[in-house]
Design a protein around this motif. Sequence first.
Motif, mmCIF file in Angstrom:
data_model
loop_
_atom_site.group_PDB
_atom_site.id
_atom_site.type_symbol
_atom_site.label_atom_id
_atom_site.label_comp_id
_atom_site.label_asym_id
_atom_site.label_seq_id
_atom_site.Cartn_x
_atom_site.Cartn_y
_atom_site.Cartn_z
ATOM 1 N N HIS A 1 0.827 -1.204 0.000
ATOM 2 C CA HIS A 1 0.000 0.000 0.000
ATOM 3 C C HIS A 1 0.863 1.257 0.000
ATOM 4 O O HIS A 1 1.923 1.300 0.624
ATOM 5 N N ARG B 1 -13.730 2.526 -5.078
ATOM 6 C CA ARG B 1 -14.044 1.173 -4.636
ATOM 7 C C ARG B 1 -12.904 0.591 -3.789
ATOM 8 O O ARG B 1 -13.129 0.003 -2.735
ATOM 9 N N ALA B 2 -11.675 0.788 -4.257
ATOM 10 C CA ALA B 2 -10.527 0.305 -3.490
ATOM 11 C C ALA B 2 -10.427 1.032 -2.151
ATOM 12 O O ALA B 2 -10.036 0.437 -1.140
ATOM 13 N N GLY C 1 -12.829 2.102 -0.174
ATOM 14 C CA GLY C 1 -13.725 1.508 0.807
ATOM 15 C C GLY C 1 -13.201 0.197 1.344
ATOM 16 O O GLY C 1 -13.290 -0.080 2.553
ATOM 17 N N ARG C 2 -12.621 -0.613 0.452
ATOM 18 C CA ARG C 2 -12.078 -1.912 0.874
ATOM 19 C C ARG C 2 -10.872 -1.730 1.811
ATOM 20 O O ARG C 2 -10.776 -2.395 2.844
ATOM 21 N N VAL C 3 -9.982 -0.808 1.473
ATOM 22 C CA VAL C 3 -8.781 -0.607 2.282
ATOM 23 C C VAL C 3 -9.126 0.013 3.632
ATOM 24 O O VAL C 3 -8.517 -0.313 4.652
ATOM 25 N N ASP D 1 -11.781 -0.588 5.353
ATOM 26 C CA ASP D 1 -12.245 -1.714 6.175
ATOM 27 C C ASP D 1 -11.067 -2.538 6.680
ATOM 28 O O ASP D 1 -11.063 -2.979 7.839
ATOM 29 N N GLN D 2 -10.049 -2.744 5.844
ATOM 30 C CA GLN D 2 -8.872 -3.500 6.254
ATOM 31 C C GLN D 2 -8.127 -2.788 7.385
ATOM 32 O O GLN D 2 -7.725 -3.417 8.368
ATOM 33 N N LYS E 1 -10.005 -3.067 10.681
ATOM 34 C CA LYS E 1 -9.923 -4.410 11.253
ATOM 35 C C LYS E 1 -8.586 -4.621 11.956
ATOM 36 O O LYS E 1 -8.537 -5.123 13.089
ATOM 37 N N SER F 1 -12.977 8.046 3.242
ATOM 38 C CA SER F 1 -12.214 8.093 1.997
ATOM 39 C C SER F 1 -12.766 9.245 1.171
ATOM 40 O O SER F 1 -13.970 9.496 1.159
#
Length: 450
Positions: free
Chosen positions: A245, A262-263, A265-267, A269-270, A273, A290
């Motif tokens: 990253h 889109r990426a 939102g996914r990152v 969340d990662q 976590k 984001s």
Amino acid sequence: MEVSVNPRVPLPERSDVPADVGNTVSGQAGDLWERVFSRENLLVALRRVEANRGAPGADGLRTDELRSWCLGHWEGVRESLDSGTYRPQPVRQVLIPKPDGGERRLGVPAVLDRLIQQAIAQVLVPVFDPGFVPVSYGFRPNKSAHDAVRVARTVIGQGYKWVIEVDLDTFFDRVNHDALMARIARKVKDKRLLRLIRRYLEAGIMADGVKQPTEEGTPQGSPLSPLLSNIMLDDFDQLMWSRGHRFVRYADDIRVFVRSKRAAGRVLDQCTKVLEQDLKLRVNRQKSKSSPASVATLLGYAFFFTASGAKLRVAPKALKRAKARIKQLTSRKWSISMGERITLLNRYIRGWMGYFRLAETPRKFADMDEWFRRRMRQIRWKEWKRGRARVANLRKLGIRPQQAREWGMSSKGYWRVAGSPILQRALPNEHWNTLGLIFLHDAWYRYRTP
């Protein structure tokens, strides 16, 4: 000068860090303790604490009294440290207003504890710092907020135009002690030093004369807290780095750069976590977000685009705070001599522009200067007070007698007169330059010019 960023270059593993750095291997644990409390290291720490000054802790002892106090008491302190009976004093709580509302809780340790923590930090920084990722910039040797901002601009210019802003909810107050000590113990094998660090974490807070226990967190404001925060967040950095990253971190300010919404939102969340489940921290989900790079901010800076690529500007909130401060310093209701006012203004402008010198918006600073000069003319107009004095001063400054009488006897308000062509001619830029007043654009240009 552009900064080359390639986060896919592998970092050295922890085992690759030379074993003799900081004497951290278990066979040399005693040497680490002796290095912390060596005369040479303590003298360096003492000079640093004295230079930093700062308010007294809970015991009231001042930094300028520490040296003489140690001359009579250090031998007993060292004995209690070596025997494991030393107990740090609780830190004195200080609440600092945040720019966006709320309060930040700072801890002011006693000056003796500042000395000991500084001595520990001086030895442990060379132990841990070589293993941190290159894009961690907060509180590290030869790294700065400007470095983080430059790298962010470079990455955004490479096409990573979506920015994930991760906000940790009161990070310094929520650090899990067990999790932090486990990470320190990876490299520090001296049990006496580990026990002393934990006692600093658990020293408690003195608020309104009452000692409160600290079951989590590390006091923001102590010499050790910057290093401890980097140690705590290093696992997050290593994971993000190993996954390739693009990101930067300055203390608890985390920004990750991706190519698409889109990426992003996914990152996000990662990141959430890892921080919450693995590090037991709390992510502020309302503030974490984001956004396109054109509206994202980092350490007071924002970004914009031109034909030549990504550029830096002062973030709107930071600009608003600067304007509010200049407005406060140029209040015509504040009875203060012009010389003293200019001294205070110059001090603020030099400091502010010293930090924001990377901004690439000279027109914005020139526009602010127009407003700034008008406020200064307003002050001068009020200083002249009566009509006759105003007429006389206008004539001295080259205004024709008729115009001097017309404006000197005018009943128009201060702000209206301050913006008039007459007062602009009477008090031009050269007038303020002669008095030594520094304006924003001039300060920016001086910092930018080699």
